[in-house]
Design a protein around this motif. Structure first.
Motif, PDB file in Angstrom:
ATOM      1  N   PRO A 151      21.227 -15.667  19.223  1.00  0.00           N
ATOM      2  CA  PRO A 151      21.715 -14.325  18.890  1.00  0.00           C
ATOM      3  C   PRO A 151      23.097 -14.337  18.239  1.00  0.00           C
ATOM      4  N   VAL A 152      23.302 -13.378  17.375  1.00  0.00           N
ATOM      5  CA  VAL A 152      24.608 -13.058  16.814  1.00  0.00           C
ATOM      6  C   VAL A 152      24.713 -11.545  16.913  1.00  0.00           C
ATOM      7  N   TYR A 153      25.841 -11.070  17.376  1.00  0.00           N
ATOM      8  CA  TYR A 153      25.997  -9.634  17.585  1.00  0.00           C
ATOM      9  C   TYR A 153      27.021  -9.063  16.612  1.00  0.00           C
ATOM     10  N   THR A 154      26.746  -7.862  16.141  1.00  0.00           N
ATOM     11  CA  THR A 154      27.676  -7.128  15.307  1.00  0.00           C
ATOM     12  C   THR A 154      28.319  -6.060  16.179  1.00  0.00           C
ATOM     13  N   ILE A 155      29.632  -5.966  16.148  1.00  0.00           N
ATOM     14  CA  ILE A 155      30.331  -4.920  16.885  1.00  0.00           C
ATOM     15  C   ILE A 155      30.356  -3.692  15.983  1.00  0.00           C
ATOM     16  N   VAL A 156      29.765  -2.589  16.464  1.00  0.00           N
ATOM     17  CA  VAL A 156      29.623  -1.390  15.644  1.00  0.00           C
ATOM     18  C   VAL A 156      30.100  -0.162  16.405  1.00  0.00           C
ATOM     19  N   ALA A 157      30.456   0.864  15.643  1.00  0.00           N
ATOM     20  CA  ALA A 157      30.721   2.194  16.189  1.00  0.00           C
ATOM     21  C   ALA A 157      29.488   3.022  15.875  1.00  0.00           C
ATOM     22  N   THR A 158      28.876   3.596  16.908  1.00  0.00           N
ATOM     23  CA  THR A 158      27.640   4.342  16.719  1.00  0.00           C
ATOM     24  C   THR A 158      27.535   5.457  17.749  1.00  0.00           C
TER      25      THR A 158
ATOM     26  N   TYR B 299      24.576   3.112  12.251  1.00  0.00           N
ATOM     27  CA  TYR B 299      25.912   2.994  12.808  1.00  0.00           C
ATOM     28  C   TYR B 299      26.897   3.642  11.850  1.00  0.00           C
ATOM     29  N   LEU B 300      28.064   3.948  12.363  1.00  0.00           N
ATOM     30  CA  LEU B 300      29.091   4.603  11.566  1.00  0.00           C
ATOM     31  C   LEU B 300      30.000   3.589  10.882  1.00  0.00           C
ATOM     32  N   ALA B 301      30.259   2.461  11.559  1.00  0.00           N
ATOM     33  CA  ALA B 301      31.132   1.436  10.987  1.00  0.00           C
ATOM     34  C   ALA B 301      30.861   0.090  11.630  1.00  0.00           C
ATOM     35  N   LYS B 302      30.928  -0.971  10.821  1.00  0.00           N
ATOM     36  CA  LYS B 302      30.904  -2.341  11.335  1.00  0.00           C
ATOM     37  C   LYS B 302      32.344  -2.729  11.628  1.00  0.00           C
ATOM     38  N   LEU B 303      32.583  -3.271  12.804  1.00  0.00           N
ATOM     39  CA  LEU B 303      33.947  -3.573  13.219  1.00  0.00           C
ATOM     40  C   LEU B 303      34.205  -5.060  13.434  1.00  0.00           C
ATOM     41  N   GLY B 304      33.173  -5.886  13.422  1.00  0.00           N
ATOM     42  CA  GLY B 304      33.358  -7.313  13.597  1.00  0.00           C
ATOM     43  C   GLY B 304      32.084  -7.980  14.066  1.00  0.00           C
ATOM     44  N   TYR B 305      32.191  -9.274  14.383  1.00  0.00           N
ATOM     45  CA  TYR B 305      31.045 -10.067  14.804  1.00  0.00           C
ATOM     46  C   TYR B 305      31.379 -10.841  16.067  1.00  0.00           C
ATOM     47  N   PHE B 306      30.362 -11.033  16.906  1.00  0.00           N
ATOM     48  CA  PHE B 306      30.484 -11.811  18.131  1.00  0.00           C
ATOM     49  C   PHE B 306      29.337 -12.815  18.161  1.00  0.00           C
ATOM     50  N   ASN B 307      29.686 -14.105  18.195  1.00  0.00           N
ATOM     51  CA  ASN B 307      28.694 -15.173  18.269  1.00  0.00           C
ATOM     52  C   ASN B 307      28.953 -15.941  19.563  1.00  0.00           C
ATOM     53  N   PRO B 308      28.134 -15.726  20.602  1.00  0.00           N
ATOM     54  CA  PRO B 308      28.405 -16.356  21.897  1.00  0.00           C
ATOM     55  C   PRO B 308      28.279 -17.877  21.896  1.00  0.00           C
ATOM     56  N   LYS B 309      27.598 -18.457  20.908  1.00  0.00           N
ATOM     57  CA  LYS B 309      27.403 -19.908  20.886  1.00  0.00           C
ATOM     58  C   LYS B 309      28.424 -20.640  20.024  1.00  0.00           C
ATOM     59  N   ALA B 310      29.255 -19.922  19.309  1.00  0.00           N
ATOM     60  CA  ALA B 310      30.237 -20.545  18.423  1.00  0.00           C
ATOM     61  C   ALA B 310      31.510 -20.892  19.188  1.00  0.00           C
TER      62      ALA B 310
ATOM     63  N   LYS C 252      39.913   8.530  17.840  1.00  0.00           N
ATOM     64  CA  LYS C 252      39.015   9.651  17.570  1.00  0.00           C
ATOM     65  C   LYS C 252      38.144   9.995  18.774  1.00  0.00           C
ATOM     66  N   GLY C 253      38.252   9.219  19.851  1.00  0.00           N
ATOM     67  CA  GLY C 253      37.509   9.520  21.064  1.00  0.00           C
ATOM     68  C   GLY C 253      36.374   8.573  21.370  1.00  0.00           C
ATOM     69  N   ALA C 254      36.235   7.483  20.619  1.00  0.00           N
ATOM     70  CA  ALA C 254      35.165   6.515  20.878  1.00  0.00           C
ATOM     71  C   ALA C 254      35.469   5.741  22.156  1.00  0.00           C
ATOM     72  N   MET C 255      34.414   5.372  22.859  1.00  0.00           N
ATOM     73  CA  MET C 255      34.547   4.613  24.096  1.00  0.00           C
ATOM     74  C   MET C 255      34.024   3.200  23.874  1.00  0.00           C
ATOM     75  N   LEU C 256      34.704   2.209  24.456  1.00  0.00           N
ATOM     76  CA  LEU C 256      34.217   0.836  24.418  1.00  0.00           C
ATOM     77  C   LEU C 256      33.120   0.677  25.462  1.00  0.00           C
ATOM     78  N   SER C 257      32.046  -0.020  25.110  1.00  0.00           N
ATOM     79  CA  SER C 257      31.026  -0.324  26.108  1.00  0.00           C
ATOM     80  C   SER C 257      31.606  -1.356  27.074  1.00  0.00           C
ATOM     81  N   ASP C 258      31.006  -1.458  28.248  1.00  0.00           N
ATOM     82  CA  ASP C 258      31.488  -2.413  29.249  1.00  0.00           C
ATOM     83  C   ASP C 258      31.445  -3.840  28.723  1.00  0.00           C
ATOM     84  N   THR C 259      30.388  -4.172  27.979  1.00  0.00           N
ATOM     85  CA  THR C 259      30.237  -5.527  27.448  1.00  0.00           C
ATOM     86  C   THR C 259      31.326  -5.837  26.422  1.00  0.00           C
ATOM     87  N   VAL C 260      31.590  -4.914  25.514  1.00  0.00           N
ATOM     88  CA  VAL C 260      32.623  -5.131  24.500  1.00  0.00           C
ATOM     89  C   VAL C 260      33.991  -5.240  25.159  1.00  0.00           C
ATOM     90  N   ARG C 261      34.258  -4.414  26.152  1.00  0.00           N
ATOM     91  CA  ARG C 261      35.540  -4.478  26.870  1.00  0.00           C
ATOM     92  C   ARG C 261      35.706  -5.848  27.521  1.00  0.00           C
TER      93      ARG C 261
END
Length: 81
Positions: A15-22, A33-44, A62-71
């Motif tokens: 897996p490779v994950y994209t950090i997005v605002a949605t 999604y509203l915006a791509k904010l970065g990438y997370f690769n757990p194996k790199a 603007k009021g967006a909340m971070l998910s628990d995983t992203v935090r």
């Protein structure tokens, strides 16, 4: 409600994950999604790449909340917001 969360891409067992605002009502991998904010690769070696901290701070302002995983990922990789 707007959330900053992960969207999964990549192959099976690689897996490779994209950090997005949605919108929190959208499905995880729907592609809406509203915006791509970065990438997370757990194996790199360097797990976080192309992180746009200014955009993340703007979305939080603007009021967006971070998910628990992203935090947790940001905390583990010493990302200061």
């Amino acid at each position: 409600m707007i959330k900053i969360r992960l969207s999964r891409t990549g192959r099976k067992l690689s897996p490779v994950y994209t950090i997005v605002a949605t919108d929190s009502k959208n499905a995880r991998d729907a592609g809406k999604y509203l915006a791509k904010l970065g990438y997370f690769n757990p194996k790199a070696k360097e797990q976080l790449t192309n992180i746009n901290l200014e955009s993340i701070k703007t979305w939080i302002g603007k009021g967006a909340m971070l998910s628990d995983t992203v935090r947790t990922i940001f905390k583990a990789n010493n990302v200061k917001l």
